[in-house]
Write a protein that holds these residues in place. Structure first.
Motif, short mmCIF file in Angstrom:
data_model
loop_
_atom_site.label_atom_id
_atom_site.label_comp_id
_atom_site.label_asym_id
_atom_site.label_seq_id
_atom_site.Cartn_x
_atom_site.Cartn_y
_atom_site.Cartn_z
N SER A 120 -73.11 -66.42 38.12
CA SER A 120 -73.93 -67.55 38.02
C SER A 120 -72.96 -68.35 36.96
O SER A 120 -73.40 -69.45 36.62
CB SER A 120 -75.37 -67.23 37.12
N ASP A 121 -71.97 -68.02 36.21
CA ASP A 121 -71.29 -68.70 35.18
C ASP A 121 -69.75 -68.53 35.66
O ASP A 121 -69.12 -67.62 35.45
CB ASP A 121 -71.58 -68.21 33.81
N PRO A 122 -69.20 -69.57 36.07
CA PRO A 122 -67.72 -69.74 36.54
C PRO A 122 -66.74 -69.66 35.16
O PRO A 122 -65.65 -69.50 35.39
CB PRO A 122 -67.54 -71.24 37.12
N HIS A 123 -67.34 -69.78 34.12
CA HIS A 123 -66.46 -69.81 32.98
C HIS A 123 -66.04 -68.52 32.58
O HIS A 123 -65.09 -67.97 31.80
CB HIS A 123 -67.14 -70.46 31.66
N VAL A 124 -66.89 -67.41 32.90
CA VAL A 124 -66.81 -66.09 32.55
C VAL A 124 -65.94 -65.30 33.49
O VAL A 124 -66.13 -65.36 34.90
CB VAL A 124 -68.22 -65.25 32.25
N LYS A 125 -64.69 -64.84 32.91
CA LYS A 125 -63.81 -63.87 33.64
C LYS A 125 -63.89 -62.44 33.36
O LYS A 125 -64.17 -62.30 31.89
CB LYS A 125 -62.41 -64.60 33.83
N VAL A 126 -63.49 -61.63 34.03
CA VAL A 126 -63.70 -60.20 33.51
C VAL A 126 -62.35 -59.40 34.17
O VAL A 126 -61.88 -59.53 35.27
CB VAL A 126 -64.79 -59.49 34.13
N ILE A 127 -61.60 -58.45 33.13
CA ILE A 127 -60.72 -57.69 33.54
C ILE A 127 -61.28 -56.38 33.32
O ILE A 127 -61.85 -56.06 32.16
CB ILE A 127 -59.49 -57.80 32.70
N VAL A 128 -61.13 -55.45 34.47
CA VAL A 128 -61.60 -54.08 34.37
C VAL A 128 -60.54 -53.15 34.33
O VAL A 128 -59.55 -53.11 35.04
CB VAL A 128 -62.67 -53.73 35.33
N ASN A 129 -60.53 -52.37 33.04
CA ASN A 129 -59.04 -51.36 33.11
C ASN A 129 -59.30 -50.25 34.08
O ASN A 129 -60.51 -49.88 34.20
CB ASN A 129 -58.92 -50.88 31.57
N ALA A 130 -58.11 -49.85 34.25
CA ALA A 130 -58.33 -48.40 34.95
C ALA A 130 -58.70 -47.18 34.24
O ALA A 130 -59.23 -46.29 35.03
CB ALA A 130 -57.00 -48.11 35.60
N ARG A 131 -58.39 -47.28 33.11
CA ARG A 131 -59.08 -46.20 32.19
C ARG A 131 -59.19 -46.75 30.94
O ARG A 131 -58.84 -47.98 30.47
CB ARG A 131 -57.95 -44.92 32.27
N ASN A 132 -59.67 -45.90 29.73
CA ASN A 132 -59.73 -46.37 28.55
C ASN A 132 -58.59 -46.30 27.86
O ASN A 132 -57.85 -45.53 27.48
CB ASN A 132 -60.74 -45.60 27.62
N PHE A 133 -57.88 -47.39 27.58
CA PHE A 133 -56.61 -47.49 26.94
C PHE A 133 -56.44 -47.93 25.49
O PHE A 133 -55.63 -48.19 24.65
CB PHE A 133 -55.77 -48.71 27.48
N GLY A 134 -57.74 -47.80 24.81
CA GLY A 134 -58.05 -48.20 23.24
C GLY A 134 -58.21 -49.53 23.10
O GLY A 134 -57.80 -50.31 23.92
N TYR A 135 -59.05 -49.55 21.93
CA TYR A 135 -59.46 -50.95 21.60
C TYR A 135 -58.05 -51.89 21.25
O TYR A 135 -57.82 -53.26 21.62
CB TYR A 135 -60.15 -51.24 20.31
N ILE A 136 -57.03 -51.43 20.58
CA ILE A 136 -55.89 -52.19 20.19
C ILE A 136 -55.13 -52.77 21.40
O ILE A 136 -54.80 -54.06 21.59
CB ILE A 136 -54.96 -51.26 19.26
N ARG A 137 -54.84 -51.88 22.43
CA ARG A 137 -53.86 -52.41 23.56
C ARG A 137 -54.92 -53.18 24.47
O ARG A 137 -54.44 -54.36 24.93
CB ARG A 137 -53.35 -51.20 24.30
N SER A 138 -55.90 -52.69 24.64
CA SER A 138 -56.91 -53.65 25.55
C SER A 138 -57.19 -55.04 25.13
O SER A 138 -57.02 -55.76 25.77
CB SER A 138 -58.39 -52.82 25.94
N SER A 139 -57.65 -55.41 23.77
CA SER A 139 -57.72 -56.67 23.35
C SER A 139 -56.55 -57.39 23.34
O SER A 139 -56.48 -58.48 23.56
CB SER A 139 -58.53 -56.39 21.93
N TYR A 140 -55.39 -56.76 22.93
CA TYR A 140 -53.93 -57.42 22.81
C TYR A 140 -53.83 -58.13 24.31
O TYR A 140 -53.20 -58.92 24.39
CB TYR A 140 -52.97 -56.47 22.21
N HIS A 141 -53.89 -56.99 25.26
CA HIS A 141 -53.56 -57.41 26.56
C HIS A 141 -54.22 -58.79 27.07
O HIS A 141 -53.90 -59.67 27.71
CB HIS A 141 -53.90 -56.13 27.68
N ALA A 142 -55.63 -58.73 26.80
CA ALA A 142 -56.57 -59.66 27.29
C ALA A 142 -56.07 -61.01 26.42
O ALA A 142 -55.89 -62.44 26.96
CB ALA A 142 -57.93 -59.47 26.74
N LEU A 143 -55.78 -60.93 25.16
CA LEU A 143 -55.03 -62.24 24.47
C LEU A 143 -53.87 -62.94 25.36
O LEU A 143 -53.77 -64.04 25.31
CB LEU A 143 -54.70 -61.73 23.15
N LEU A 144 -53.19 -61.77 25.72
CA LEU A 144 -52.00 -62.36 26.32
C LEU A 144 -52.11 -63.00 27.60
O LEU A 144 -51.36 -63.59 28.12
CB LEU A 144 -50.75 -61.29 26.33
#
Length: 308
Positions: free
Chosen positions: A58-82
């Motif tokens: 219902s909201d085209p502004h929202v995009k989602v990346i689903v990781n294959a496993r839990n890579f930890g907060y540090i790596r996951s958030s940094y990847h999304a920023l890039l």
């Protein structure tokens, strides 16, 4: 029209995700910028991803990346920023302890010319012991760091595309993000706020993850612990020599009455053993940081992208 990307890392946030997206949408629609809301899910085990699918429908502004496993907060958030492509990128926590309404203050500082804006919490409603430990840690790290760090920063903030372009060129596989932003060198504005308690859900941050982040901040931005090991080695060798000379003099003066005993020996063995283990542990942290850097693995492996 300029575009702002809002990044929120999630893990088992089914209790917060709907309100999070709603509040971010309300904030972003109140300012004259185009926007995208990029959610990165760190392989949640609850209904976070199904709820995100409903929101993206219902909201085209929202995009989602689903990781294959839990890579930890540090790596996951940094990847999304890039992955964000806005003229500025806002990183905001998904637990609502850093209120999304702060985005308005971030944008205001950005419009004033700051390329980096960071949220800081001089006051918090979290456990007093944890808050004091965090403040003590930030003071220590700030003192020993090679660059001045922002004390009591939560990690949330706004970062101009120029900052993100520099971070992309660095290619750090496991960064201490708050320190890395300071390393870049652009002036940093701060937005102080009183951090509320977490209302719903359980934090994914445990003792190990907090310890990992703390050691990352030290090993990435300071060589002081390594220098202290060397200095302590020389000092302890000198002190040991003085003590040995003192015992020799005492034995010569009081040959029949002076007895060393086992207590000083046992205390000395345990003291030096503990000191060696501590120094080896610190050395191991630096070696581990080097190994991570050399392996140069990707931040995350994506299982799926939604609404891109």
């Amino acid at each position: 029209m300029k575009k702002i990307s809002v990044v929120t890392p999630l893990f088992n946030e089914q209790a917060n995700v709907a309100e999070l997206c709603r509040r971010i949408a309300e904030v972003m629609q109140s300012i004259p910028y185009d926007y995208e809301h990029l959610c990165i899910d760190n392989c949640s085990t609850d209904d976070t991803v199904p709820l995100l699918r409903q929101i993206t429908a219902s909201d085209p502004h929202v995009k989602v990346i689903v990781n294959a496993r839990n890579f930890g907060y540090i790596r996951s958030s940094y990847h999304a920023l890039l992955q964000a492509d806005g003229d500025a990128v806002v990183l905001i926590a998904s637990d609502l302890q850093d209120p999304p309404e702060m985005i308005l203050e971030f944008v205001q500082k950005w419009e004033e010319g700051f390329k980096a804006v960071m949220a800081v919490k001089p006051v918090s409603e979290e456990s007093k012991i944890m808050f004091r430990l965090r403040r003590l840690y930030y003071r220590i790290v700030t003192r020993i760091s090679e660059v001045p760090l922002v004390q009591n920063a939560t990690g949330s903030g706004l970062f101009d595309r120029a900052v993100l372009d520099v971070l992309r060129s660095i290619q750090d596989p496991y960064p201490y993000f708050r320190g890395l932003v300071c390393e870049v060198g652009f002036p940093i504005a701060t937005v102080p706020f009183k951090q509320p308690r977490r209302v719903r859900g359980v934090s994914s941050q445990n003792f190990y993850s907090l310890y990992d982040m703390a050691m990352l901040g030290i090993t990435k931005h300071s060589k002081v612990p390594l220098r202290l090991m060397t200095i302590a080695g020389f000092l302890l060798a000198f002190v040991s020599l003085i003590i040995a000379f003192g015992y020799l003099v005492a034995k010569l003066l009081f040959w029949n009455a002076f007895v060393l005993g086992t207590a000083p020996i046992l205390i000395g063995i345990f003291f030096f053993g503990a000191l060696q283990m501590m120094f080896l542990g610190l050395l191991g942290e630096y070696i581990g940081a080097i190994q991570t850097q050399v392996r140069n693995l990707p931040h995350v492996i994506e299982a799926e992208r939604i609404n891109f």
